[in-house]
Write an enzyme that holds these catalytic residues in place. Structure first.
Site, mmCIF file in Angstrom:
data_model
loop_
_atom_site.group_PDB
_atom_site.id
_atom_site.type_symbol
_atom_site.label_atom_id
_atom_site.label_comp_id
_atom_site.label_asym_id
_atom_site.label_seq_id
_atom_site.Cartn_x
_atom_site.Cartn_y
_atom_site.Cartn_z
ATOM 1 N N ASP A 6 0.822 -1.255 0.000
ATOM 2 C CA ASP A 6 0.125 0.178 0.141
ATOM 3 C C ASP A 6 0.978 1.282 0.020
ATOM 4 O O ASP A 6 1.592 1.639 1.189
ATOM 5 C CB ASP A 6 -1.077 0.083 1.099
ATOM 6 N N ASN A 9 -0.377 8.432 0.682
ATOM 7 C CA ASN A 9 0.131 9.729 0.447
ATOM 8 C C ASN A 9 1.570 10.068 1.139
ATOM 9 O O ASN A 9 2.145 10.808 0.601
ATOM 10 C CB ASN A 9 -0.970 10.788 0.783
ATOM 11 N N SER A 11 3.430 7.483 3.109
ATOM 12 C CA SER A 11 4.196 6.421 3.465
ATOM 13 C C SER A 11 3.962 5.089 2.889
ATOM 14 O O SER A 11 2.723 5.058 2.208
ATOM 15 C CB SER A 11 4.406 6.278 4.849
ATOM 16 N N ASP A 90 -7.641 3.393 -1.487
ATOM 17 C CA ASP A 90 -7.825 3.295 -0.182
ATOM 18 C C ASP A 90 -9.076 3.096 0.607
ATOM 19 O O ASP A 90 -9.195 2.130 1.231
ATOM 20 C CB ASP A 90 -6.834 4.315 0.780
ATOM 21 N N ARG A 91 -9.921 3.848 -0.159
ATOM 22 C CA ARG A 91 -11.628 3.371 0.365
ATOM 23 C C ARG A 91 -11.982 2.302 -0.095
ATOM 24 O O ARG A 91 -12.836 1.713 0.574
ATOM 25 C CB ARG A 91 -12.250 4.676 -0.032
ATOM 26 N N ASP A 111 -11.161 5.545 8.247
ATOM 27 C CA ASP A 111 -9.767 5.578 7.918
ATOM 28 C C ASP A 111 -9.062 7.077 8.424
ATOM 29 O O ASP A 111 -9.447 8.148 7.739
ATOM 30 C CB ASP A 111 -9.621 5.215 6.534
ATOM 31 N N SER A 114 -3.770 10.989 6.110
ATOM 32 C CA SER A 114 -3.663 12.345 5.649
ATOM 33 C C SER A 114 -5.158 13.088 5.783
ATOM 34 O O SER A 114 -5.119 14.160 5.869
ATOM 35 C CB SER A 114 -3.099 12.253 4.259
ATOM 36 N N THR A 166 -0.491 29.405 22.915
ATOM 37 C CA THR A 166 -1.275 29.353 21.449
ATOM 38 C C THR A 166 -0.688 27.689 21.063
ATOM 39 O O THR A 166 -1.701 27.119 20.380
ATOM 40 C CB THR A 166 -0.459 30.278 20.616
#
Length: 236
Positions: A6, A9, A11, A90-91, A111, A114, A166
């Site tokens: 696999d 995006n 790795s 991936d989906r 999932d 990214s 912040t």
């Protein structure tokens, strides 16, 4: 033994499967490392999904026959998506993995990578779609990129609801915001579809699996499992 790859995006990941059993996972691999793994033994099948590395490059590096998931590949569910040619690979794999884990069951695969993807498959095996929203890194980077004064910070799992700086306020907003989003979307799917198996996967799943309320099944390697399920469906 099958080698499942696999290329995401950010790795690449590899899984060794004996039939449908996941034997070993290799995470965050460089292409040269995958090449060494592929050449270390003879595999019955090598099956890959890629969104980041060209197929010819992968074939050249591996030096063996490689099959690739595409939008033309037969899948073990009814794909009712209106634009199947645009559906993320991936989906597709996550849906196949969810169906394998919980056959004849309403499932929602979430999932966290990214992006966060939400994908629903019905008990009858129909897939209509889901949703896509920004993941952790995109949220941190967008706050820095599209504002004049907010810093780019690195992810830290520990966060207080009330940020006292912040940096801590950004951590609070991103992490608790994602948690609230995921829990809210799960509730909406449960309201719409009733009894539902919720499956959490992806690199960010370990961040949220203990934060989310309700019965959540953590399956960090669901995409690899789904890819292997699709391979099995096509060669059996």
């Amino acid at each position: 033994m099958n080698l499942i790859l696999d290329f995401g995006n950010s790795s690449a990941k590899a899984g060794l499967f004996n039939g449908l059993e996941l034997v070993k996972v290799y995470d965050r691999l460089a292409l040269d490392e995958i090449s060494e793994l592929a050449r270390s033994r003879t595999f019955e099948y090598i099956f890959a999904s890629t969104v980041s590395v060209g197929k010819d490059t992968i074939r050249e590096k591996i030096g063996q026959e490689v099959s690739f998931l595409s939008h033309e590949t037969s899948v073990p569910f009814q794909n009712q998506y209106k634009t199947p040619e645009t559906l993320g690979l991936d989906r597709i794999a996550a849906v196949a993995g969810a169906q394998q884990r919980f056959p004849d069951t309403n499932c929602l695969a979430i999932d966290i990578g990214s992006c966060i993807t939400y994908d629903h498959i019905t008990a009858s095996g129909d897939y209509f779609g889901g949703g896509i929203s920004p993941g952790l890194d995109i949220r941190f980077k967008s706050l820095h990129t599209f504002t004049a004064g907010l810093p780019l910070i690195e992810f830290q799992e520990e966060a207080e609801l009330v940020g006292n700086s912040t940096r801590n306020s950004i951590l609070s907003g991103v992490i608790f915001g994602m948690q609230a989003e995921i829990e809210g979307i799960i509730r909406m799917y449960e309201d719409k579809f009733g009894d539902l198996k919720i499956i959490l996967c992806g690199g960010g799943s370990k961040v949220f699996e203990n934060r989310l309320k309700g019965a959540i099944f953590a399956a960090p390697h669901l995409v690899l499992e789904g890819l292997n399920r699709i391979l099995s469906y096509n060669v059996s």
